[in-house]
Design an enzyme around this catalytic site. Sequence first.
Site, PDB file in Angstrom:
ATOM      1  N   PHE A  27       2.307   0.310   4.867  1.00 29.18           N
ATOM      2  CA  PHE A  27       2.761  -0.995   5.470  1.00 29.18           C
ATOM      3  C   PHE A  27       3.829  -1.562   5.432  1.00 29.18           C
ATOM      4  CE2 PHE A  27      -1.250  -1.055   2.730  1.00 29.18           C
ATOM      5  CZ  PHE A  27      -2.361  -0.770   3.579  1.00 29.18           C
ATOM      6  N   VAL A  29       8.344  -0.365   5.914  1.00 29.75           N
ATOM      7  CA  VAL A  29       9.387   0.489   6.338  1.00 29.75           C
ATOM      8  C   VAL A  29      10.830  -0.022   5.938  1.00 29.75           C
ATOM      9  CG1 VAL A  29       9.821  -0.852   8.427  1.00 29.75           C
ATOM     10  CG2 VAL A  29      10.756   1.463   8.241  1.00 29.75           C
ATOM     11  N   ASP A 139       4.415   2.813 -11.390  1.00 32.85           N
ATOM     12  CA  ASP A 139       4.586   3.716 -10.625  1.00 32.85           C
ATOM     13  C   ASP A 139       6.103   4.524 -10.522  1.00 32.85           C
ATOM     14  OD1 ASP A 139       3.907   5.550  -8.056  1.00 32.85           O
ATOM     15  OD2 ASP A 139       4.521   3.909  -6.613  1.00 32.85           O
ATOM     16  N   LYS A 141       8.334   7.098 -10.990  1.00 32.40           N
ATOM     17  CA  LYS A 141       8.572   8.562 -10.477  1.00 32.40           C
ATOM     18  C   LYS A 141       9.799   8.843  -9.924  1.00 32.40           C
ATOM     19  CE  LYS A 141       6.492   7.344  -6.227  1.00 32.40           C
ATOM     20  NZ  LYS A 141       5.444   7.422  -4.932  1.00 32.40           N
ATOM     21  N   ASN A 144      11.559   6.810  -6.920  1.00 32.41           N
ATOM     22  CA  ASN A 144      11.574   5.127  -7.362  1.00 32.41           C
ATOM     23  C   ASN A 144      12.821   4.931  -8.541  1.00 32.41           C
ATOM     24  OD1 ASN A 144       9.452   4.522  -5.518  1.00 32.41           O
ATOM     25  ND2 ASN A 144       7.894   4.166  -7.235  1.00 32.41           N
TER      26      ASN A 144
END
Length: 204
Positions: A27, A29, A139, A141, A144
């Site tokens: 959703f 950019v 999240d 990883k 990120n």
Amino acid sequence: MAGIKRGYDGKIAGLYDLDKTLGRGHFAVVKLARHVFTGEKVAVKVIDKTKLDTVATGHLFQEVRCMKLVQHPNIVRLYEVIDTQTKLYLILELGDGGDMFDYIMKHEEGLNEELAKKYFAQIVHAISYCHRLHVVHRDLKPENVVFFEKQGLVKLTDFGFSNKFQPGKKLTTSCGSLAYSAPEILLGDEYDAPAVGKCVCNSG
């Protein structure tokens, strides 16, 4: 603290000159941008609100709330939020060295142990800070974790799956990236937020 400014679509162009695309999601950019008055380069996460369902909208507002709360040298800073009729713009601190996934891929023989320990310690400090504020990232990883080479730092980014938690109370939402998820999340069980965060951090 980041403020929320409201305006019409296109108002962002009056404050920031948008440039190339740095990344793309379902959703949103992420674009490189420059502040027209100061010349400072920033990353702008552009979210198309017309494509969001109820769950995604909830994640979006939770991301903004959590990023406003966390202020740490090893966490990418949210400078401000610009809200328009169809889009939400998150103005973020810009890293100058890419993300950790790309960094790992460029070093086929692995990293120098001292350097690896330095980066790992910085990530752990950021996660520990979040947990003290009762915020869980969910999240974690390499994609990120962003490099700020001039500062000699790595910083945690993308709080799209983050949430607030109450100590002693478990969370139930299954989220994050499948390859990095803790066993409890994969099994659909209730989970202790800080424990899952530490588990994911140590899984790599």
